[in-house]
Every structure is written in C-alpha cells, then in structure tokens.
Motif scaffolding. Structure first.
Motif, PDB file in Angstrom:
ATOM      1  N   LYS A 167      44.909  51.752 -74.335  1.00 22.45           N
ATOM      2  CA  LYS A 167      45.761  52.771 -73.606  1.00 22.45           C
ATOM      3  C   LYS A 167      47.262  52.162 -73.303  1.00 22.45           C
ATOM      4  CE  LYS A 167      46.015  55.432 -69.213  1.00 22.45           C
ATOM      5  NZ  LYS A 167      45.143  55.803 -67.927  1.00 22.45           N
ATOM      6  N   THR A 168      48.124  52.639 -73.414  1.00 18.97           N
ATOM      7  CA  THR A 168      49.545  52.428 -73.225  1.00 18.97           C
ATOM      8  C   THR A 168      50.328  53.548 -72.150  1.00 18.97           C
ATOM      9  OG1 THR A 168      49.935  51.505 -75.405  1.00 18.97           O
ATOM     10  CG2 THR A 168      51.779  52.023 -74.005  1.00 18.97           C
ATOM     11  N   ALA A 169      50.981  52.864 -71.230  1.00 18.10           N
ATOM     12  CA  ALA A 169      51.872  53.821 -70.392  1.00 18.10           C
ATOM     13  C   ALA A 169      53.441  53.491 -70.534  1.00 18.10           C
ATOM     14  CB  ALA A 169      51.186  53.829 -69.141  1.00 18.10           C
ATOM     15  N   ARG A 170      54.248  54.310 -70.657  1.00 16.51           N
ATOM     16  CA  ARG A 170      55.754  53.989 -70.487  1.00 16.51           C
ATOM     17  C   ARG A 170      56.246  54.257 -69.062  1.00 16.51           C
ATOM     18  NH1 ARG A 170      59.647  53.545 -74.506  1.00 16.51           N
ATOM     19  NH2 ARG A 170      61.933  54.273 -73.814  1.00 16.51           N
ATOM     20  N   VAL A 171      56.704  53.240 -68.391  1.00 20.52           N
ATOM     21  CA  VAL A 171      57.151  53.238 -67.077  1.00 20.52           C
ATOM     22  C   VAL A 171      58.340  52.858 -66.956  1.00 20.52           C
ATOM     23  CG1 VAL A 171      54.750  52.665 -66.597  1.00 20.52           C
ATOM     24  CG2 VAL A 171      56.241  50.935 -66.384  1.00 20.52           C
ATOM     25  N   LEU A 172      59.111  53.410 -65.650  1.00 19.75           N
ATOM     26  CA  LEU A 172      60.479  53.012 -65.496  1.00 19.75           C
ATOM     27  C   LEU A 172      61.454  53.545 -66.499  1.00 19.75           C
ATOM     28  CD1 LEU A 172      60.075  49.755 -63.548  1.00 19.75           C
ATOM     29  CD2 LEU A 172      60.111  51.861 -62.441  1.00 19.75           C
ATOM     30  N   ASP A 173      60.909  54.360 -67.368  1.00 19.72           N
ATOM     31  CA  ASP A 173      61.829  55.074 -68.380  1.00 19.72           C
ATOM     32  C   ASP A 173      63.247  55.511 -67.625  1.00 19.72           C
ATOM     33  OD1 ASP A 173      62.801  56.423 -70.651  1.00 19.72           O
ATOM     34  OD2 ASP A 173      61.008  57.291 -71.336  1.00 19.72           O
ATOM     35  N   GLY A 174      64.210  55.044 -68.196  1.00 16.10           N
ATOM     36  CA  GLY A 174      65.619  55.454 -67.739  1.00 16.10           C
ATOM     37  C   GLY A 174      65.963  55.023 -66.156  1.00 16.10           C
ATOM     38  N   HIS A 175      65.009  54.052 -65.688  1.00 16.50           N
ATOM     39  CA  HIS A 175      65.228  53.702 -64.165  1.00 16.50           C
ATOM     40  C   HIS A 175      66.575  52.682 -64.282  1.00 16.50           C
ATOM     41  CE1 HIS A 175      64.360  51.073 -60.618  1.00 16.50           C
ATOM     42  NE2 HIS A 175      64.022  52.287 -60.196  1.00 16.50           N
ATOM     43  N   SER A 176      67.186  52.578 -63.500  1.00 13.78           N
ATOM     44  CA  SER A 176      68.331  51.888 -63.390  1.00 13.78           C
ATOM     45  C   SER A 176      68.060  50.364 -63.672  1.00 13.78           C
ATOM     46  CB  SER A 176      69.141  51.789 -62.136  1.00 13.78           C
ATOM     47  OG  SER A 176      68.481  51.459 -61.048  1.00 13.78           O
ATOM     48  N   SER A 177      66.867  49.910 -63.300  1.00 11.53           N
ATOM     49  CA  SER A 177      66.549  48.423 -63.581  1.00 11.53           C
ATOM     50  C   SER A 177      66.264  48.062 -64.904  1.00 11.53           C
ATOM     51  CB  SER A 177      65.304  48.050 -62.743  1.00 11.53           C
ATOM     52  OG  SER A 177      64.257  48.744 -63.257  1.00 11.53           O
ATOM     53  N   THR A 178      65.864  48.968 -65.948  1.00 10.12           N
ATOM     54  CA  THR A 178      65.562  48.799 -67.304  1.00 10.12           C
ATOM     55  C   THR A 178      66.698  49.095 -68.232  1.00 10.12           C
ATOM     56  OG1 THR A 178      64.551  51.026 -67.564  1.00 10.12           O
ATOM     57  CG2 THR A 178      63.285  49.143 -66.858  1.00 10.12           C
ATOM     58  N   GLN A 179      67.851  49.820 -67.579  1.00 12.35           N
ATOM     59  CA  GLN A 179      69.014  50.317 -68.308  1.00 12.35           C
ATOM     60  C   GLN A 179      70.331  49.110 -68.503  1.00 12.35           C
ATOM     61  OE1 GLN A 179      68.361  53.214 -69.825  1.00 12.35           O
ATOM     62  NE2 GLN A 179      66.227  52.629 -68.579  1.00 12.35           N
ATOM     63  N   MET A 180      71.238  49.396 -69.442  1.00 14.91           N
ATOM     64  CA  MET A 180      72.338  48.662 -69.587  1.00 14.91           C
ATOM     65  C   MET A 180      73.006  48.964 -68.406  1.00 14.91           C
ATOM     66  SD  MET A 180      73.072  49.461 -73.694  1.00 14.91           S
ATOM     67  CE  MET A 180      72.363  51.206 -73.668  1.00 14.91           C
ATOM     68  N   LYS A 181      73.847  47.955 -67.880  1.00 15.03           N
ATOM     69  CA  LYS A 181      74.755  48.033 -66.603  1.00 15.03           C
ATOM     70  C   LYS A 181      76.355  48.753 -67.228  1.00 15.03           C
ATOM     71  CE  LYS A 181      76.361  45.520 -62.682  1.00 15.03           C
ATOM     72  NZ  LYS A 181      76.151  44.156 -61.944  1.00 15.03           N
ATOM     73  N   LYS A 182      76.453  49.787 -66.661  1.00 12.45           N
ATOM     74  CA  LYS A 182      77.670  50.339 -66.848  1.00 12.45           C
ATOM     75  C   LYS A 182      78.797  49.537 -66.492  1.00 12.45           C
ATOM     76  CE  LYS A 182      75.764  55.132 -66.407  1.00 12.45           C
ATOM     77  NZ  LYS A 182      76.176  56.266 -65.895  1.00 12.45           N
ATOM     78  N   GLY A 183      79.867  49.324 -67.396  1.00 13.50           N
ATOM     79  CA  GLY A 183      81.179  48.507 -67.023  1.00 13.50           C
ATOM     80  C   GLY A 183      81.026  47.327 -67.274  1.00 13.50           C
ATOM     81  N   LEU A 184      79.935  46.619 -67.771  1.00 18.00           N
ATOM     82  CA  LEU A 184      79.608  45.099 -68.109  1.00 18.00           C
ATOM     83  C   LEU A 184      79.852  45.112 -69.387  1.00 18.00           C
ATOM     84  CD1 LEU A 184      77.251  42.723 -66.594  1.00 18.00           C
ATOM     85  CD2 LEU A 184      77.366  42.777 -69.030  1.00 18.00           C
ATOM     86  N   ASN A 185      80.887  43.895 -69.886  1.00 19.51           N
ATOM     87  CA  ASN A 185      80.913  43.631 -71.214  1.00 19.51           C
ATOM     88  C   ASN A 185      80.309  42.469 -71.409  1.00 19.51           C
ATOM     89  OD1 ASN A 185      82.331  46.028 -71.979  1.00 19.51           O
ATOM     90  ND2 ASN A 185      84.363  44.998 -70.809  1.00 19.51           N
ATOM     91  N   VAL A 186      79.754  41.979 -72.566  1.00 16.47           N
ATOM     92  CA  VAL A 186      79.219  40.851 -72.867  1.00 16.47           C
ATOM     93  C   VAL A 186      80.124  39.997 -74.048  1.00 16.47           C
ATOM     94  CG1 VAL A 186      77.125  39.499 -74.189  1.00 16.47           C
ATOM     95  CG2 VAL A 186      76.814  41.803 -72.719  1.00 16.47           C
ATOM     96  N   SER A 187      80.553  38.879 -73.599  1.00 18.25           N
ATOM     97  CA  SER A 187      81.576  38.091 -74.111  1.00 18.25           C
ATOM     98  C   SER A 187      80.883  36.738 -75.184  1.00 18.25           C
ATOM     99  CB  SER A 187      82.663  37.691 -73.454  1.00 18.25           C
ATOM    100  OG  SER A 187      83.244  38.700 -72.895  1.00 18.25           O
ATOM    101  N   ALA A 188      81.653  36.483 -75.945  1.00 20.60           N
ATOM    102  CA  ALA A 188      81.224  35.446 -76.724  1.00 20.60           C
ATOM    103  C   ALA A 188      82.244  34.664 -77.343  1.00 20.60           C
ATOM    104  CB  ALA A 188      80.303  35.545 -77.952  1.00 20.60           C
ATOM    105  N   ASP A 189      82.726  33.172 -77.184  1.00 18.36           N
ATOM    106  CA  ASP A 189      83.814  32.544 -77.585  1.00 18.36           C
ATOM    107  C   ASP A 189      85.140  33.112 -76.775  1.00 18.36           C
ATOM    108  OD1 ASP A 189      82.277  31.035 -79.255  1.00 18.36           O
ATOM    109  OD2 ASP A 189      82.394  32.476 -80.917  1.00 18.36           O
ATOM    110  N   GLY A 190      84.837  33.370 -75.499  1.00 16.14           N
ATOM    111  CA  GLY A 190      85.916  33.958 -74.891  1.00 16.14           C
ATOM    112  C   GLY A 190      86.542  35.545 -75.122  1.00 16.14           C
TER     113      GLY A 190
END
Length: 348
Positions: A167-190
């Motif tokens: 049995k599988t349950a999908r939880v915290l779907d769309g909850h802020s803790s499982t989502q991408m953070k708005k306004g945050l950018n991921v960088s590499a090599d500056g």
C-alpha cells in the motif's frame, strides 16, 4: 573534522546513486537523463561495471520502449539503496529526461543479495506517481516495514509505502516543505544555472534521511535551502490513513542548497552535499535547528556531489553527477557525461 577525497571509479556516463551493502558490495545507477544509458543499475567490481541483477533488466532503450515491458525493466533509475538486511532496493521513477512518466514504469524493486534475484516489485500507479512526478530517493524504517520516498518532480511530495501490504500513500503533496523555494536560484562556478529556455534548477523534495533512532524523517528540496522533518509515526499512521500531515511538519533550520543527505549510522551527524560549493559539509542535529553546517572537504573535483553511502567499515562514499556540466545546462555537452565515485579520507 577535515577530509580529502580519493577516486574509487570513473564512469563514462552520468551516475547519481550509490549504495554499499553490509558485506561491502558497491552498487551504482545511471538515470536515463540526457543519454540512452547502456546500463541503468550495476555492481562495481574491481573498477568494472556488471549490469545488475542481469542484462535483461538493463535491456530497456528508448528505441525499444514499445518492445519491452516497463514493469520488469529499468526505465530511468534514480537511486539504489541497500537496506543492510540482505536486500538492494532500486527506485525507478520511469521518467526519461525527467519528462513523461512511462505508463506502468514507476516502481520500487527488491533484489535478494544472496541470490541476486528480484524478490518483489512494488508498482506505483498514477495516484502515487502522476505525470510530472520524479521519484527520487528512498529510506526504510528501522523495523524494515515501511519505505519513505521523496518526489522531486514539478509538484513535490513524499510517498509512504507499507511494504508487506504493498500500500502506498502520497502525502504532503504541494505542501511548502516539499516544494521548490520561490525566488531561490541554484548556482555553480559562481553563476546561476539556467537552461537554454531560461529555466533554472527545478527539483523539489530530494535529499532524505532517517534519524538514528528512526523516529524522524528529514528531507529538503534541491531548489531550497531549508531542512524539514516529521515523526515517522505520523507517516505510517495518519499518512497511510490518508489524513493531512501539514501540522506535523517541523522546520529544522537552514542547510543551504544540497542534494544528498547522510546521517552516519549511530550518530546525529548529518552530511550534506553542498553542490554550489563543490563541497561536503556536516551539521550536528542534536544541536537543534540553529546548528551551523561545517566544512568537511572542498575540492573542485566534487562537481555536484550527489548521493552518499556508508560502507560496513565506516567509509563514506559520494557520487559526483556533474549536473551543472550536463546537456540540460550546456547544450554542447557530450551526452555521455563523465562522472565519478569518491571515498572520503578523514585526517587522523
């Protein structure tokens, strides 16, 4: 605590997951992201890759997708986890190029390490793994009865799996803790990572780990810098019963942008793969949400440290998946992207 890195293996295509069994066997996986991977899951023996559990499970190709059944072939494997109970578990989100989910492809597969044979397949339907999902990583309860999975797709979530019941349950779907953070950018090599169409790094809930006593499940999004946790009792109780878990989620401080998480067995040290810094850091969870991550090793060869695993002798392994060098962000990159597996060597 300071360390250096030592090369274990070089690969000719993009690795993500690594796991070491209780007997020291090393397994790795190669998702079907920007190339049609020749091997999806392999055992590493003396520096050589052996398709695992056999060639047939690894026979899926994009050109053969209408010829091979997705339920008993690796479609696009994201992680492998040895449960330290005699099994290797393979998580297949079945979404090549992190795009369309192949029907009847998402699954969690248990392989008996004593026989190297598939023992069980838990298939995920569209309620558990809908279009837009990308099942990312998995951990198992201390009693071995439950699996916990992150979904890093466009709408993040956690999955709770009752292994005996299937049995599988999908939880915290769309909850802020499982989502991408708005306004945050991921960088590499500056520089901020951008695809040709302007999109950045867009992974939701990804890194996942259990506390040493198994009472807490921790996770965070890659496009995010905050760590969250929830009691595992809530997941296997209210979660499996389909109840809302929002009020049981706890914010547990700032980790910075990370991919993989590892809590070293028997400790409360959480290792973090600091992808923006070509580094590995550690924080002590017993110091609470205000604990600061400290540098363990920084090395220019740690290009997107991805997944951790700890061997029976205490050695910590980490893959470098070079996501910033992939064709997602560099269209002229070779489709077969060289990547590596490293081990940490701590200063005495």
């Amino acid at each position: 605590m300071a360390a250096s890195i030592e090369l274990v293996a070089d690969f000719g295509h993009q690795v993500t997951g690594v796991s070491v069994s209780e007997t020291g066997r090393i397994f790795v996986n190669f998702p079907r992201w920007t190339e049609d991977s020749a091997v999806s899951v392999a055992e590493l023996k003396d520096g050589e890759l052996t398709p695992y559990p056999d060639k047939e499970w690894n026979a899926w190709r994009n050109a053969k997708k209408d010829q091979l059944t997705p339920g008993d072939h690796w479609v696009c494997v994201q992680s492998v986890v040895a449960d330290q109970r005699g099994s290797l578990w393979v998580l297949d989100p079945a979404a090549p190029a992190q795009a369309h989910v192949v029907s009847k492809g998402p699954k969690l597969v248990q392989i008996d390490l004593a026989t190297d044979k598939v023992a069980r397949t838990i298939a995920f339907d569209e309620d558990a793994a809908p279009q837009g999902s990308y099942l990312n990583d998995v951990r198992f309860s201390n009693d071995g009865k439950y699996a916990f999975i992150t979904d890093s797709g466009v709408r993040g979530a956690l999955l709770v799996v009752d292994l005996a019941a299937g049995k599988t349950a999908r939880v915290l779907d769309g909850h802020s803790s499982t989502q991408m953070k708005k306004g945050l950018n991921v960088s590499a090599d500056g520089k901020v990572l951008r695809r040709p169409d302007g999109r950045g790094v867009e992974f939701s809930a990804d890194g996942i780990e259990l506390s040493k006593d198994g009472a807490w499940l921790y996770w965070q999004a890659i496009k995010g810098d905050e760590l969250y946790r929830i009691p595992t009792a809530a997941l296997v109780g209210d979660g499996l019963d389909g109840k809302d878990l929002s009020d049981q989620v706890e914010h547990y401080g700032i980790n910075g942008v990370n991919d993989g998480l590892l809590i070293a067995r028997g400790t409360d040290d959480m290792y973090l793969s600091a992808v923006q810094d070509n580094a590995i850091k550690v924080r002590k969870l017993s110091d609470g949400p205000q604990a600061q991550a400290k540098l363990v090793v920084q090395d220019e060869r740690l290009r997107w440290p991805d997944t951790f695993s700890k061997g029976p002798d205490g050695t910590i392994y980490v893959t470098t998946s070079h996501i910033q060098d992939s064709a997602f962000f560099k269209p002229d990159a070779p489709p077969a992207l060289p990547t590596q597996l490293w081990r940490l060597r701590f200063d005495s």
